[in-house]
Enzyme design. Sequence first.
Site, mmCIF file in Angstrom:
data_model
loop_
_atom_site.group_PDB
_atom_site.id
_atom_site.type_symbol
_atom_site.label_atom_id
_atom_site.label_comp_id
_atom_site.label_asym_id
_atom_site.label_seq_id
_atom_site.Cartn_x
_atom_site.Cartn_y
_atom_site.Cartn_z
ATOM 1 N N ASP A 15 -105.360 119.283 32.306
ATOM 2 C CA ASP A 15 -104.505 118.366 33.062
ATOM 3 C C ASP A 15 -103.104 118.914 33.296
ATOM 4 O OD1 ASP A 15 -103.847 118.039 30.408
ATOM 5 O OD2 ASP A 15 -103.847 115.855 30.448
HETATM 6 C C1 LAN Z 1 -100.974 117.704 22.923
HETATM 7 C C2 LAN Z 1 -99.857 117.704 23.866
HETATM 8 C C3 LAN Z 1 -100.217 117.589 25.298
HETATM 9 C C4 LAN Z 1 -101.514 116.845 25.517
HETATM 10 C C5 LAN Z 1 -101.729 116.384 26.974
HETATM 11 C C6 LAN Z 1 -101.572 117.491 27.992
HETATM 12 C C7 LAN Z 1 -100.686 115.317 27.311
HETATM 13 C C8 LAN Z 1 -103.105 115.740 27.063
HETATM 14 O O1 LAN Z 1 -103.315 115.183 28.322
HETATM 15 C C9 LAN Z 1 -104.192 116.688 26.615
HETATM 16 C C10 LAN Z 1 -103.980 117.059 25.151
HETATM 17 C C11 LAN Z 1 -102.607 117.695 24.862
HETATM 18 C C12 LAN Z 1 -102.647 119.125 25.334
HETATM 19 C C13 LAN Z 1 -102.300 117.720 23.377
HETATM 20 C C14 LAN Z 1 -103.396 117.854 22.389
HETATM 21 C C15 LAN Z 1 -103.026 117.658 20.908
HETATM 22 C C16 LAN Z 1 -101.673 118.240 20.576
HETATM 23 C C17 LAN Z 1 -101.686 119.705 20.873
HETATM 24 C C18 LAN Z 1 -100.639 117.520 21.465
HETATM 25 C C19 LAN Z 1 -100.588 116.013 21.282
HETATM 26 C C20 LAN Z 1 -99.347 118.055 20.919
HETATM 27 C C21 LAN Z 1 -99.580 118.150 19.396
HETATM 28 C C22 LAN Z 1 -101.102 118.012 19.160
HETATM 29 C C23 LAN Z 1 -101.574 118.939 18.003
HETATM 30 C C24 LAN Z 1 -103.039 118.756 17.769
HETATM 31 C C25 LAN Z 1 -100.740 118.640 16.759
HETATM 32 C C26 LAN Z 1 -101.189 119.310 15.499
HETATM 33 C C27 LAN Z 1 -102.156 118.474 14.776
HETATM 34 C C28 LAN Z 1 -103.437 118.794 14.560
HETATM 35 C C29 LAN Z 1 -104.411 117.735 14.251
HETATM 36 C C30 LAN Z 1 -103.908 120.192 14.608
#
Ligand code: LAN
Length: 704
Positions: free
Chosen positions: A435
């Site tokens: 996305d």
């Molecule tokens: C994110 C940040 C962006 C987010 C969007 C693009 C908004 C979404 O539409 C798809 C998923 C995604 C890329 C996403 C996935 C999970 C993340 C990377 C996070 C919320 C930022 C931090 C999180 C990450 C998993 C944090 C560390 C924790 C773990 C459980 C490994």
Amino acid sequence: MTQTHWSLKVDRGRQVWEYSEEKKEATDVDIHLLLLKEPGTTTPQGCDLNKAQTPQEAILKAFQYFSKVQTEDGHWAGDYGGPMFLLPGLVITCYITGFKLPESTEKEIIRYLITRQNPTDGGWGLHIEAHSDIFGTALQYVTLRLLGVPADQPNAKKAREFLHANGGTVGIPSWGKFWLATLNVYDWEGLNPIPIEFWLLPYNLPIAPGRWWCHCRMVYLPMSYIYARKTTCKLTDLVKELRKELYITDYDKINWSEQRNNINKLDMYNPHTTLLNIINSTLGAYEKVHSGWLRKKAIDYTFEHIRYEDEQTKYIDIGPVNKVINMLCVWDREGCSPNFYKHADRLKDYLWLSNDGMKMQGYNGSQLWDTAFTIQAFIETGIANQFPECMKKANEYLDISQVPNDSPNMDVYHRHFSKGAWPFSTVDHGWPISDCTAEGIKSALALRSLSFIDPISLERVADGVNVILTLQNKDGGWASYENKRGPNWLEKFNPSEVFHNIMIDYSYVECSAACIQAMSSFRKYAPSHPRIKEINHSIQRGVKFIKSIQRQDGSWIGSWGICFTYGTWFGIEGLVAAGEPLNSPNIIKACKFLVSKQRADGGWGESFKSNVTKNYVQHPETSQIVNTGWALLSLMSAKYPDREPIERGIKFLISRQYANGDFPQESIIGVFNFNCMISYSNYKNIFPLWALARYNNLYLKNKL
Ligand code: LAN
């Protein structure tokens, strides 16, 4: 106030907070981000303090204000904090490896932890708005102590009382057990095994790590390395003291192997399945007899993957968790080598200063994501041509952030195509996301309406479309970074206790709708593109998927924002962009759902409990401007026939705008894995403005 010594330095999206001994003249960006002046009272050039009376005034003021806080390199910077389990990993890694953080940084970290301590019980939770638990409290307590706060300091004392009143630290969830074991204040015997030999399983097996969600994969990769190596801190005096402070019984008398499945009820969100417990005990037996030869082979193999991830991301790594564990692995393998220092330098990318102190962010920022939304909101106002410098710089940021190439040997390292994709943050980070690519495409195309823009070529946009096409899942939807590579039942092995849905990448309404919108937009600009048939077909399949996951009540659940207003916004926009008739039952039902949730004050407001419980929970206090923005955008995109609820929402937004055009920061608005919330501080400036712009276009058609 010490914050006046800090200022944000940016370079192609890289954000670093720099401290200087002498006070500096703060920039508009610094004032905005650090709240150096009372919110709503600053007047960057062109802004005044006459509160908007009409939607048009509100739009102009919001645009003027937000364009003034764009960073030099063209993006919008913001606070991407929220989770509380990240900073401790960083501080523990620094302590074990002997890497000293600057004193100015340490001071701000302490200030953050103290500001965010829950005043009632002295604990901390999984994120800044969560109830206190052991995971949050034990880790922040340890962090404070490692940063030099004495045990009898009042905040530390109160936190310790919370821990002791709740059975001590033995029942900390597994990721907490991991960090405490590396620090030498929890016994490795108290952890379920993290078998590194897993990495040698062939991809054909449905449980192979290459099939896991990339975040899960990239966290358990270095975790299994550290577990195999039992990398552990020296037994320092402070470590000895912590062993006394964290538990209610004598450290040496704790029966560690009994703690493996002991998780405090305050922390428990995702209990182990019986299947996982059986596997864990089997692995426990295997640990006692494992082959030394195979283990060494697996250690070498995983380190090669760790090195690859470091190099591909310029030592930023995919996220905050593997960032610091990878750094610990490099130290374990090479000591304080040049690569170790490359890691240490990139810690700065995660450290974010705000009015509440310094935190570790959930990513190295949300630069591309926020900029892409801002561009689209600005274009929809119809006045972007009055801000040519701002729009040109935003276009430049988009331009330099598109990922130029695929990763080398991508199959070996389980990577998906990335050439032409957009990342969430910066090109140095470079992991492609469905996305983010979609929003990159949408904003690149939207910018083509401005005559002074040198647009990203359609060939390059088509590279992005190519990535999107390859990412569509068999079910017709899109997941986050990769295809859905494994079966749903893999979730039964989720060992995390605090997160849902981490094992594989699932199809999400958000990612799916964004990809549909991007391709719908692309086919307008390139109607005779050679792959147009595929694109049309892909959109159709996407629409089917979105309809298939709509809930009975007309809503879609959000996975990355709070919550049903977020999911439903995507659901509606996706269908409308694909050309679904506005009187289709799916759209009518969705609008009905949204209207039924409008509150007496005219807005919409959800609690983060919506995500946690997977049922709509109204915000306990008032409507939220960001939820309201999403609901209004949805209703207007569907051309909802009744203007009254829309007008009430618009009035609510205008009433919340500050006189200078900024908007207040309200409750936390982002989420991951259903249970952990994360801040998106730019959303307050993007979504109300976007909704106002759409309202103006739809009903007022006034030239601004
Ligand atoms: C994110 C940040 C962006 C987010 C969007 C693009 C908004 C979404 O539409 C798809 C998923 C995604 C890329 C996403 C996935 C999970 C993340 C990377 C996070 C919320 C930022 C931090 C999180 C990450 C998993 C944090 C560390 C924790 C773990 C459980 C490994």
